[in-house]
Design a protein around this motif. Structure first.
Motif, PDB file in Angstrom:
ATOM      1  N   GLY A 183       9.042   8.117 -17.179  1.00  0.00           N
ATOM      2  CA  GLY A 183       8.032   8.209 -18.340  1.00  0.00           C
ATOM      3  C   GLY A 183       7.119   9.174 -18.250  1.00  0.00           C
ATOM      4  O   GLY A 183       6.569   9.747 -19.152  1.00  0.00           O
ATOM      5  N   GLY A 184       7.000   9.653 -17.061  1.00  0.00           N
ATOM      6  CA  GLY A 184       5.685  10.532 -16.737  1.00  0.00           C
ATOM      7  C   GLY A 184       5.092  10.460 -15.383  1.00  0.00           C
ATOM      8  O   GLY A 184       5.511   9.601 -14.534  1.00  0.00           O
ATOM      9  N   ILE A 185       4.157  11.421 -15.087  1.00  0.00           N
ATOM     10  CA  ILE A 185       3.723  11.475 -13.864  1.00  0.00           C
ATOM     11  C   ILE A 185       2.857  10.162 -13.565  1.00  0.00           C
ATOM     12  O   ILE A 185       2.270   9.626 -14.405  1.00  0.00           O
ATOM     13  N   PRO A 186       3.089   9.602 -12.358  1.00  0.00           N
ATOM     14  CA  PRO A 186       2.521   7.967 -12.432  1.00  0.00           C
ATOM     15  C   PRO A 186       1.063   8.159 -11.867  1.00  0.00           C
ATOM     16  O   PRO A 186       0.671   9.129 -11.306  1.00  0.00           O
ATOM     17  N   ASN A 187       0.279   7.225 -12.177  1.00  0.00           N
ATOM     18  CA  ASN A 187      -1.028   7.166 -11.695  1.00  0.00           C
ATOM     19  C   ASN A 187      -1.201   6.600 -10.326  1.00  0.00           C
ATOM     20  O   ASN A 187      -0.563   5.713 -10.100  1.00  0.00           O
ATOM     21  N   PHE A 188      -1.721   7.462  -9.513  1.00  0.00           N
ATOM     22  CA  PHE A 188      -1.656   7.016  -8.066  1.00  0.00           C
ATOM     23  C   PHE A 188      -2.459   5.951  -7.679  1.00  0.00           C
ATOM     24  O   PHE A 188      -2.098   4.978  -6.609  1.00  0.00           O
TER      25      PHE A 188
ATOM     26  N   ASP B  12      -0.242  -3.675  -1.193  1.00  0.00           N
ATOM     27  CA  ASP B  12      -0.045  -5.157  -0.818  1.00  0.00           C
ATOM     28  C   ASP B  12       1.212  -5.272  -0.004  1.00  0.00           C
ATOM     29  O   ASP B  12       1.571  -6.551   0.480  1.00  0.00           O
ATOM     30  N   ALA B  13       2.210  -4.224   0.055  1.00  0.00           N
ATOM     31  CA  ALA B  13       3.207  -4.199   0.738  1.00  0.00           C
ATOM     32  C   ALA B  13       3.307  -4.118   2.240  1.00  0.00           C
ATOM     33  O   ALA B  13       3.643  -4.689   3.101  1.00  0.00           O
ATOM     34  N   THR B  14       2.569  -2.794   2.595  1.00  0.00           N
ATOM     35  CA  THR B  14       2.380  -2.457   3.682  1.00  0.00           C
ATOM     36  C   THR B  14       0.940  -1.923   4.385  1.00  0.00           C
ATOM     37  O   THR B  14       0.865  -1.610   5.448  1.00  0.00           O
ATOM     38  N   GLY B  15      -0.055  -2.001   3.375  1.00  0.00           N
ATOM     39  CA  GLY B  15      -1.463  -1.361   3.757  1.00  0.00           C
ATOM     40  C   GLY B  15      -1.567  -0.451   3.677  1.00  0.00           C
ATOM     41  O   GLY B  15      -2.608   0.439   4.007  1.00  0.00           O
ATOM     42  N   TRP B  16      -0.680   0.825   2.979  1.00  0.00           N
ATOM     43  CA  TRP B  16      -0.673   2.062   2.814  1.00  0.00           C
ATOM     44  C   TRP B  16      -1.477   2.159   1.330  1.00  0.00           C
ATOM     45  O   TRP B  16      -1.099   1.515   0.610  1.00  0.00           O
ATOM     46  N   ARG B  17      -2.049   3.406   1.316  1.00  0.00           N
ATOM     47  CA  ARG B  17      -2.561   3.664   0.123  1.00  0.00           C
ATOM     48  C   ARG B  17      -2.283   5.317  -0.194  1.00  0.00           C
ATOM     49  O   ARG B  17      -2.276   6.152   0.832  1.00  0.00           O
ATOM     50  N   ILE B  18      -2.316   5.754  -1.427  1.00  0.00           N
ATOM     51  CA  ILE B  18      -2.105   7.275  -1.744  1.00  0.00           C
ATOM     52  C   ILE B  18      -3.329   7.706  -1.847  1.00  0.00           C
ATOM     53  O   ILE B  18      -4.267   7.010  -2.826  1.00  0.00           O
ATOM     54  N   VAL B  19      -3.385   9.044  -1.379  1.00  0.00           N
ATOM     55  CA  VAL B  19      -4.967   9.705  -1.799  1.00  0.00           C
ATOM     56  C   VAL B  19      -4.348  10.945  -2.339  1.00  0.00           C
ATOM     57  O   VAL B  19      -3.450  11.581  -2.010  1.00  0.00           O
ATOM     58  N   ALA B  20      -4.918  11.580  -3.353  1.00  0.00           N
ATOM     59  CA  ALA B  20      -4.688  12.937  -4.006  1.00  0.00           C
ATOM     60  C   ALA B  20      -5.437  14.005  -3.228  1.00  0.00           C
ATOM     61  O   ALA B  20      -6.525  13.831  -3.072  1.00  0.00           O
ATOM     62  N   VAL B  21      -4.637  15.106  -3.325  1.00  0.00           N
ATOM     63  CA  VAL B  21      -5.236  16.334  -2.542  1.00  0.00           C
ATOM     64  C   VAL B  21      -4.770  17.278  -3.510  1.00  0.00           C
ATOM     65  O   VAL B  21      -3.932  17.174  -4.352  1.00  0.00           O
ATOM     66  N   GLN B  22      -5.467  18.600  -3.205  1.00  0.00           N
ATOM     67  CA  GLN B  22      -5.027  19.800  -4.321  1.00  0.00           C
ATOM     68  C   GLN B  22      -3.822  20.258  -3.623  1.00  0.00           C
ATOM     69  O   GLN B  22      -3.180  21.164  -4.405  1.00  0.00           O
ATOM     70  N   GLY B  23      -3.497  20.400  -2.240  1.00  0.00           N
ATOM     71  CA  GLY B  23      -2.216  20.771  -1.650  1.00  0.00           C
ATOM     72  C   GLY B  23      -2.393  20.701  -0.212  1.00  0.00           C
ATOM     73  O   GLY B  23      -2.543  19.709   0.140  1.00  0.00           O
ATOM     74  N   LEU B  24      -1.686  21.866   0.572  1.00  0.00           N
ATOM     75  CA  LEU B  24      -1.866  21.685   1.785  1.00  0.00           C
ATOM     76  C   LEU B  24      -3.105  21.527   2.393  1.00  0.00           C
ATOM     77  O   LEU B  24      -4.131  22.209   2.125  1.00  0.00           O
TER      78      LEU B  24
ATOM     79  N   ARG C 160      -3.403   4.864   7.369  1.00  0.00           N
ATOM     80  CA  ARG C 160      -2.580   4.497   6.531  1.00  0.00           C
ATOM     81  C   ARG C 160      -2.951   4.903   5.076  1.00  0.00           C
ATOM     82  O   ARG C 160      -2.949   4.121   4.156  1.00  0.00           O
ATOM     83  N   ARG C 161      -3.398   6.159   5.055  1.00  0.00           N
ATOM     84  CA  ARG C 161      -3.526   7.073   3.763  1.00  0.00           C
ATOM     85  C   ARG C 161      -2.798   8.212   3.752  1.00  0.00           C
ATOM     86  O   ARG C 161      -2.270   8.869   4.660  1.00  0.00           O
TER      87      ARG C 161
END
Length: 261
Positions: free
Chosen positions: A53-58, A67-79, A92-93
Motif C-alpha cells: 500500500g505504501g511506505i510504512p509508518n516506522f 512487543d515481539a523482541t524488544g527492538w524498535r526502528i529509528v529513522a536516519v538520513q542514510g549511512l 535494540r534500535r
C-alpha cells in the motif's frame, strides 16, 4: 551519541511517486520470495504487517516489533558512523533510512534506502534468536572499534546479516537482507551455478573480503540461527589476535578446508 543521528521519519513528505516505488518493489519481491526466503523471514514479514500500500509508518512497525523482541526502528538520513550504528544495535534500535530510491534505481542502489532496510532487515528481527544475535553484534562492534578489528567483524555482518543463506529441510533459503531485497540476487544466490556456497565457518568468514558492486561470488550457509548465535558468543579478542597479519582471502576462493553446500 546515537541520538544525534536519529531523525523524524517525515512521513508526510513522501510523494505519490515514493509510495508507488515502494509498491513496485514490494509486489515484485513478495511474489518471488515464496520457496526462496527462509520461513523466519516470511513469518517476520507477516508479523510486521507491511504491504504494497505504501511506505510504512516506522512508529507503528516499532510497536509491533517491540512487543515481539524488544527492538524498535529509528529513522536516519542514510549511512551513519560505525560507532553510532553499533551503539544503536546494542540497545535494540535498528536504523532505517527514511528515503526511498528513485524509479530508475529499482534494480540497483549502492546505498541502503528504506525498502532495503525495512523490507530486507526488519522482518528477521521478529525471530528471537536472530534478534539476540543482532544485539550481541552491536556490543561486539563497539569492542572491535576499540581493538582496531572492525574489518574482521564487518565481514561477518556482510556474509550473514546482508548475504546469508540457511539450510532447511526443503533446501537452501535466503535470510540476508541484501538478497531478499534484490530481485536479481534472490535468483542468483539460489539458482545460478556460478557462486560458491560454503558451510559457515566463523574464522574463515572474518578473513574473507567481499564485493559491494556486484552479485556475491561466495555465500556462507548456516544450519540454524542458534549456530550463528552460539558461534558469536565467545570473546572475539583471541580471534582478532589470530587473524592479525593474515592476508585476506579473495571472495572467489575455495580452500581445501571449505565444505561446499
Amino acid at each position: 551519541m546515537s541520538r544525534d543521528a536519529i531523525i523524524d521519519q517525515g512521513y508526510e513528505a513522501y510523494t505519490d511517486q515514493d509510495h508507488e516505488t515502494w509498491r513496485l518493489l514490494f509486489e515484485r519481491q513478495a511474489a518471488m520470495l515464496p520457496g526462496r526466503a527462509a520461513p523466519e523471514f516470511v513469518d517476520g514479514l507477516d508479523a510486521l504487517g507491511v504491504d504494497a500500500g505504501g511506505i510504512p509508518n516506522f512508529e507503528r512497525l516499532s510497536d509491533r516489533l517491540e512487543d515481539a523482541t524488544g527492538w524498535r526502528i529509528v529513522a536516519v538520513q542514510g549511512l551513519i558512523s560505525d560507532e553510532v550504528f553499533f551503539d544503536l544495535l546494542s540497545r535494540r534500535r535498528f536504523p532505517v533510512t527514511n528515503w526511498i530510491r528513485k524509479p530508475e534505481q529499482l534494480d540497483y542502489l549502492q546505498e541502503p534506502d528504506c525498502f532495503h532496510d525495512c523490507f530486507g532487515h526488519v522482518p528477521m528481527l521478529f525471530n528471537p534468536v536472530f534478534a539476540d544475535y543482532m544485539a550481541a553484534y552491536g556490543r561486539g562492534g563497539l569492542k572491535a572499534l576499540r581493538l582496531g578489528a572492525l574489518k574482521n567483524l564487518a565481514r561477518l555482518y556482510w556474509y550473514t546479516v546482508e548475504f546469508g543463506l540457511i539450510a532447511t529441510p526443503e533446501g537452501l533459503r535466503i535470510y540476508g537482507a541484501g538478497i531478499v531485497s534484490s530481485k536479481g540476487e534472490s535468483i542468483f544466490a539460489l539458482d545460478d551455478p556460478a557462486p560458491n556456497r560454503l558451510a559457515f565457518d566463523l574464522m574463515r568468514i572474518m578473513q574473507t573480503d567481499y564485493i559491494i558492486d556486484h552479485f556475491q561470488q561466495t555465500y556462507f550457509v548456516i544450519d540454524s540461527y542458534d549456530q550463528l548465535f552460539e558461534a558469536t558468543r565467545p570473546d572475539f579478542s583471541p580471534y582478532y589476535d589470530e587473524l592479525k597479519g593474515k592476508p585476506a582471502i579473495s571472495p572467489d576462493t575455495v580452500l581445501e578446508t571449505d565444505r561446499r553446500v
